[in-house]
Design a protein around this motif. Sequence first.
Motif, PDB file in Angstrom:
ATOM      1  N   GLY A 153       5.615   8.300  10.294  1.00 32.45           N
ATOM      2  CA  GLY A 153       5.011   7.167   9.464  1.00 32.45           C
ATOM      3  C   GLY A 153       5.532   5.934   9.852  1.00 32.45           C
ATOM      4  O   GLY A 153       4.825   4.843   9.761  1.00 32.45           O
ATOM      5  N   LEU A 154       6.800   5.691  10.232  1.00 34.27           N
ATOM      6  CA  LEU A 154       7.449   4.551  10.380  1.00 34.27           C
ATOM      7  C   LEU A 154       7.049   3.979  11.637  1.00 34.27           C
ATOM      8  O   LEU A 154       6.763   2.797  11.783  1.00 34.27           O
ATOM      9  N   VAL A 203      -4.787   5.697   8.602  1.00 33.77           N
ATOM     10  CA  VAL A 203      -5.031   4.526   7.429  1.00 33.77           C
ATOM     11  C   VAL A 203      -3.980   3.789   7.926  1.00 33.77           C
ATOM     12  O   VAL A 203      -4.083   2.442   7.998  1.00 33.77           O
ATOM     13  N   CYS A 204      -2.658   4.092   8.116  1.00 39.50           N
ATOM     14  CA  CYS A 204      -1.616   2.990   8.351  1.00 39.50           C
ATOM     15  C   CYS A 204      -1.965   2.253   9.445  1.00 39.50           C
ATOM     16  O   CYS A 204      -1.659   1.121   9.793  1.00 39.50           O
ATOM     17  N   ARG A 205      -2.335   3.246  10.816  1.00 38.11           N
ATOM     18  CA  ARG A 205      -2.463   2.432  11.818  1.00 38.11           C
ATOM     19  C   ARG A 205      -3.647   1.562  11.910  1.00 38.11           C
ATOM     20  O   ARG A 205      -3.641   0.331  12.499  1.00 38.11           O
ATOM     21  N   ARG A 206      -4.632   1.802  11.185  1.00 39.93           N
ATOM     22  CA  ARG A 206      -5.791   0.813  11.056  1.00 39.93           C
ATOM     23  C   ARG A 206      -5.524  -0.235  10.546  1.00 39.93           C
ATOM     24  O   ARG A 206      -5.899  -1.263  10.563  1.00 39.93           O
ATOM     25  N   ILE A 207      -4.492  -0.242   9.142  1.00 37.82           N
ATOM     26  CA  ILE A 207      -4.258  -1.364   8.603  1.00 37.82           C
ATOM     27  C   ILE A 207      -3.396  -2.332   9.213  1.00 37.82           C
ATOM     28  O   ILE A 207      -3.698  -3.505   9.441  1.00 37.82           O
ATOM     29  N   GLY A 224       3.017  -4.803   2.807  1.00 40.26           N
ATOM     30  CA  GLY A 224       3.840  -3.672   2.822  1.00 40.26           C
ATOM     31  C   GLY A 224       3.461  -2.464   2.587  1.00 40.26           C
ATOM     32  O   GLY A 224       2.350  -2.316   2.134  1.00 40.26           O
ATOM     33  N   ILE A 225       3.814  -1.446   3.480  1.00 37.58           N
ATOM     34  CA  ILE A 225       3.362   0.034   3.485  1.00 37.58           C
ATOM     35  C   ILE A 225       4.521   1.087   3.384  1.00 37.58           C
ATOM     36  O   ILE A 225       5.469   1.005   3.999  1.00 37.58           O
ATOM     37  N   ILE A 226       4.149   1.892   2.039  1.00 40.11           N
ATOM     38  CA  ILE A 226       4.900   3.056   1.904  1.00 40.11           C
ATOM     39  C   ILE A 226       4.184   4.165   2.188  1.00 40.11           C
ATOM     40  O   ILE A 226       3.212   4.499   1.671  1.00 40.11           O
ATOM     41  N   MET A 227       4.737   5.063   2.860  1.00 39.75           N
ATOM     42  CA  MET A 227       4.179   6.547   3.120  1.00 39.75           C
ATOM     43  C   MET A 227       4.909   7.471   2.132  1.00 39.75           C
ATOM     44  O   MET A 227       6.204   7.528   1.844  1.00 39.75           O
ATOM     45  N   ALA A 265       0.820  -1.305   0.066  1.00 39.52           N
ATOM     46  CA  ALA A 265      -0.054  -0.106  -0.131  1.00 39.52           C
ATOM     47  C   ALA A 265       0.750   1.463   0.004  1.00 39.52           C
ATOM     48  O   ALA A 265       1.884   1.375   0.809  1.00 39.52           O
ATOM     49  N   LEU A 266       0.583   2.218  -0.872  1.00 35.30           N
ATOM     50  CA  LEU A 266       1.426   3.576  -0.850  1.00 35.30           C
ATOM     51  C   LEU A 266       0.282   4.362  -0.447  1.00 35.30           C
ATOM     52  O   LEU A 266      -0.789   4.547  -0.894  1.00 35.30           O
TER      53      LEU A 266
END
Length: 228
Positions: A92-93, A64-68, A76-79, A50-51
């Motif tokens: 973000g990290l 959004v990152c926290r909920r995912i 994998g998550i990239i901000m 996810a970007l």
Amino acid sequence: MRKVLVLEDESSIRSFIVINLRRAGYDAIEAETGEEALEKLREHPDTAVALLDIMLPGIDGFEVCRRIRATNSRIGIIMLTARSQEMDKVTGLMTGADDYVTKPFSPAELTARVDALFRRSGGEEPAAAGEIRQPPFLLNTQNRTLEKNGQRVKLTQVEYSIMKVFMEHPGKALSREEILDKVWGRDYFGELKIVDVNIRRLRLKIEDNVQNPTYITTVWGFGYKWGL
């Protein structure tokens, strides 16, 4: 199909990202808001990367990152951020992202980051059968899981890869560059600080006392050592 979610509210930037991902062989799923992104992930649970843009209307990229991450440790998550402040990158990290890209970025840089995370998520990496046992830890290299004292420790795929590197080299001082090469790949475009932040996040999950870590110890001016 290799699915990548693209959350970006600016249509021109989103189209630029989507076109280049599709050229690289990815199935790009578009979302304009955080709420839409979460819904798209529910519709496409096999999404590998996810970007996430940080600055969004409604819920922002951090949330959004926290909920995912609350329900999915494997993706994998990239901000994506237009700002270069260190705090944005660290935030973000620490909320669960694996990497960050600062706008503007080149198509080659973006696809290299996505490729690296896709490999880390297990998309192209065959699982090696076996276990690495170093009490109180047990690393299952087939299921890509970690247990501490028999209890599962919930790790992202990058965190798992870091643990695997450490447990394969007990007692060896590993430089930040060496960890970056082994976990993110030699073609990684990013900065060394991503190693430090991911290890800080990993310590929160495995150490008995984060202020005085005993498993992942710092080798000042060099890197880290698995201290068992």
